[in-house]
Design a protein around this motif. Structure first.
Motif, PDB file in Angstrom:
ATOM      1  N   THR A   3      26.824  36.075  47.381  1.00 12.41           N
ATOM      2  CA  THR A   3      27.267  37.441  47.082  1.00 12.41           C
ATOM      3  C   THR A   3      28.776  37.610  47.190  1.00 12.41           C
ATOM      4  O   THR A   3      29.310  38.643  46.816  1.00 12.41           O
ATOM      5  N   GLY A   4      29.469  36.599  47.722  1.00 14.42           N
ATOM      6  CA  GLY A   4      30.911  36.720  47.887  1.00 14.42           C
ATOM      7  C   GLY A   4      31.313  37.526  49.112  1.00 14.42           C
ATOM      8  O   GLY A   4      32.464  37.926  49.248  1.00 14.42           O
ATOM      9  N   ILE A   5      30.362  37.767  50.013  1.00 17.03           N
ATOM     10  CA  ILE A   5      30.663  38.430  51.281  1.00 17.03           C
ATOM     11  C   ILE A   5      30.757  37.346  52.359  1.00 17.03           C
ATOM     12  O   ILE A   5      29.748  36.809  52.804  1.00 17.03           O
ATOM     13  N   VAL A   6      31.976  37.019  52.743  1.00 21.10           N
ATOM     14  CA  VAL A   6      32.204  35.906  53.676  1.00 21.10           C
ATOM     15  C   VAL A   6      31.587  36.216  55.033  1.00 21.10           C
ATOM     16  O   VAL A   6      31.794  37.289  55.597  1.00 21.10           O
ATOM     17  N   GLU A   7      30.834  35.249  55.561  1.00 20.11           N
ATOM     18  CA  GLU A   7      30.183  35.433  56.858  1.00 20.11           C
ATOM     19  C   GLU A   7      31.043  34.958  58.015  1.00 20.11           C
ATOM     20  O   GLU A   7      30.936  35.469  59.141  1.00 20.11           O
ATOM     21  N   THR A 139      35.608  36.338  41.998  1.00 17.27           N
ATOM     22  CA  THR A 139      35.522  35.683  43.296  1.00 17.27           C
ATOM     23  C   THR A 139      36.770  34.842  43.522  1.00 17.27           C
ATOM     24  O   THR A 139      37.109  33.993  42.696  1.00 17.27           O
ATOM     25  N   VAL A 140      37.472  35.098  44.631  1.00 15.23           N
ATOM     26  CA  VAL A 140      38.690  34.367  44.977  1.00 15.23           C
ATOM     27  C   VAL A 140      38.454  33.666  46.307  1.00 15.23           C
ATOM     28  O   VAL A 140      38.253  34.322  47.332  1.00 15.23           O
ATOM     29  N   ASP A 141      38.445  32.332  46.273  1.00 10.08           N
ATOM     30  CA  ASP A 141      38.136  31.549  47.477  1.00 10.08           C
ATOM     31  C   ASP A 141      36.830  32.006  48.117  1.00 10.08           C
ATOM     32  O   ASP A 141      36.706  32.068  49.350  1.00 10.08           O
ATOM     33  N   GLY A 142      35.874  32.360  47.269  1.00  9.65           N
ATOM     34  CA  GLY A 142      34.557  32.742  47.762  1.00  9.65           C
ATOM     35  C   GLY A 142      34.417  34.184  48.178  1.00  9.65           C
ATOM     36  O   GLY A 142      33.356  34.591  48.656  1.00  9.65           O
ATOM     37  N   VAL A 143      35.467  34.988  47.996  1.00  9.00           N
ATOM     38  CA  VAL A 143      35.434  36.393  48.388  1.00  9.00           C
ATOM     39  C   VAL A 143      35.212  37.269  47.151  1.00  9.00           C
ATOM     40  O   VAL A 143      35.980  37.195  46.193  1.00  9.00           O
ATOM     41  N   SER A 144      34.172  38.078  47.173  1.00  8.39           N
ATOM     42  CA  SER A 144      33.894  39.002  46.069  1.00  8.39           C
ATOM     43  C   SER A 144      34.891  40.151  46.115  1.00  8.39           C
ATOM     44  O   SER A 144      34.982  40.869  47.104  1.00  8.39           O
ATOM     45  N   LEU A 145      35.641  40.319  45.007  1.00  6.25           N
ATOM     46  CA  LEU A 145      36.694  41.330  44.971  1.00  6.25           C
ATOM     47  C   LEU A 145      36.662  42.105  43.665  1.00  6.25           C
ATOM     48  O   LEU A 145      36.149  41.624  42.652  1.00  6.25           O
ATOM     49  N   THR A 146      37.220  43.319  43.702  1.00  9.06           N
ATOM     50  CA  THR A 146      37.324  44.156  42.518  1.00  9.06           C
ATOM     51  C   THR A 146      38.717  44.027  41.923  1.00  9.06           C
ATOM     52  O   THR A 146      39.716  44.121  42.646  1.00  9.06           O
ATOM     53  N   VAL A 147      38.785  43.803  40.614  1.00 12.81           N
ATOM     54  CA  VAL A 147      40.064  43.651  39.933  1.00 12.81           C
ATOM     55  C   VAL A 147      40.743  45.017  39.819  1.00 12.81           C
ATOM     56  O   VAL A 147      40.152  45.980  39.350  1.00 12.81           O
ATOM     57  N   VAL A 148      41.999  45.091  40.255  1.00 12.44           N
ATOM     58  CA  VAL A 148      42.778  46.328  40.134  1.00 12.44           C
ATOM     59  C   VAL A 148      43.444  46.377  38.770  1.00 12.44           C
ATOM     60  O   VAL A 148      43.325  47.341  38.031  1.00 12.44           O
ATOM     61  N   GLU A 149      44.147  45.314  38.415  1.00 12.96           N
ATOM     62  CA  GLU A 149      44.833  45.226  37.120  1.00 12.96           C
ATOM     63  C   GLU A 149      44.515  43.878  36.487  1.00 12.96           C
ATOM     64  O   GLU A 149      44.589  42.843  37.149  1.00 12.96           O
ATOM     65  N   ALA A 150      44.169  43.887  35.218  1.00 18.38           N
ATOM     66  CA  ALA A 150      43.908  42.657  34.481  1.00 18.38           C
ATOM     67  C   ALA A 150      45.000  42.493  33.435  1.00 18.38           C
ATOM     68  O   ALA A 150      45.042  43.222  32.448  1.00 18.38           O
ATOM     69  N   GLY A 151      45.918  41.561  33.667  1.00 17.70           N
ATOM     70  CA  GLY A 151      47.022  41.355  32.748  1.00 17.70           C
ATOM     71  C   GLY A 151      46.877  40.080  31.955  1.00 17.70           C
ATOM     72  O   GLY A 151      45.845  39.400  31.996  1.00 17.70           O
ATOM     73  N   ASP A 152      47.912  39.712  31.219  1.00 20.98           N
ATOM     74  CA  ASP A 152      47.917  38.497  30.412  1.00 20.98           C
ATOM     75  C   ASP A 152      48.280  37.313  31.308  1.00 20.98           C
ATOM     76  O   ASP A 152      49.442  37.095  31.634  1.00 20.98           O
TER      77      ASP A 152
END
Length: 211
Positions: A3-7, A139-152
Motif C-alpha cells: 500500500t506504500g504505507i511504511v511500517e 511511490t517514492v522509495d516505497g512511500v505512497s504519495l500524492t503528486v502536487v505538481e506534475a511537470g515536464d
C-alpha cells in the motif's frame, strides 16, 4: 501487493557481493514479527523475497535486474531503508495499490521547507512523466504519495511531519537517487488503448507536423 504505507525504518546490516547479485541482511523487528522463508517485504519500494529470519533481521537475495533498475545497489551497511509487509486481504488500503516493481530511479532535486510540511522536487526518467498526474499517486522509495505538481521531467510532493520522521525521505538530500513506481493502472490503460511508447512518439511527431 503493498500500500506504500511504511511500517518501519529499518537498517542494512550487511551486503554480500555475489558478482551478478547481492545478498542483503536487514534489521526490521516489526516486519519480521511474522515473516518466514518465501514471504515478501518491500525495501525502499522494491519487493524482495525473504530467505531467512533471525533475531529481528532477515536476508534477501537481489538479482542483477533489480540492482540495475533500482537504487538498492547503492546501499551499504548502516543505510536506513523503508520497510513494509504485503497488505492483508480484507484489510484497509491506506495508500494505493503498489506492486513493489520499480519502474526506474529518479533524483531528488531540491527541498523547500514550510512551517508544517516540506515540498520536495524529484526529477524522473524520460518515459515516466506521462504516467504522473496532479493529485495522482506515486511511490517514492516505497512511500505512497500524492503528486502536487506534475511537470515536464519532474514532479513535486508534499511531505507531512510523520513522513519526514518515519521514512528515509526525511533525510534524503539533493542529488540522492530514489526508487519510483508509477500507478500500474495508468500503464494498463495505455496498453489497452494500444498507445505504447512508440505510438505516443509517432503521435507527437504528427502533432508537430500539423503545427
Amino acid at each position: 501487493m503493498f500500500t506504500g504505507i511504511v511500517e518501519e525504518l529499518g537498517e542494512v546490516v550487511a551486503v554480500d557481493n555475489l558478482g551478478d547479485a547481492s545478498r542483503f541482511r536487514l534489521r526490521g523487528p516489526v516486519v519480521t514479527e511474522d515473516a518466514k522463508h518465501g514471504d515478501s517485504i518491500a525495501v525502499n519500494g522494491v519487493c524482495l523475497t525473504v530467505v531467512d529470519t533471525a533475531d529481528g533481521e532477515f536476508t534477501a537475495d537481489v538479482m542483477a535486474e533489480t540492482l540495475n533498475r533500482s537504487s538498492l545497489g547503492a546501499l551499504a551497511p548502516g543505510s536506513r531503508v523503508n520497510l513494509e509487509r504485503p497488505m492483508a486481504l480484507g484489510g484497509r488500503l491506506g495508500g494505493h495499490l503498489v506492486q513493489g516493481h520499480v519502474d526506474g530511479t529518479g533524483t531528488l532535486v531540491d527541498r523547500t521547507p514550510a512551517e508544517h510540511w516540506e515540498i520536495v522536487k524529484i526529477a524522473l526518467p524520460a518515459g515516466l512523466s506521462r504516467y504522473v498526474v496532479e493529485k495522482g499517486s506515486i511511490t517514492v522509495d516505497g512511500v505512497s504519495l500524492t503528486v502536487v505538481e506534475a511537470g515536464d521531467g519532474f514532479f513535486t510532493i508534499s511531505l507531512i511531519p510523520t513522513t519526514l520522521a518515519l521514512t528515509t525521505l526525511g533525510f534524503k538530500k539533493a542529488g540522492d537517487p530514489v526508487n519510483l513506481e508509477v500507478d500500474v493502472l495508468a500503464k494498463y490503460v495505455e496498453r489497452l488503448l494500444g498507445r505504447g511508447s512508440g505510438d505516443l512518439k509517432a503521435l507527437d511527431e504528427l502533432k508537430e507536423m500539423d503545427r
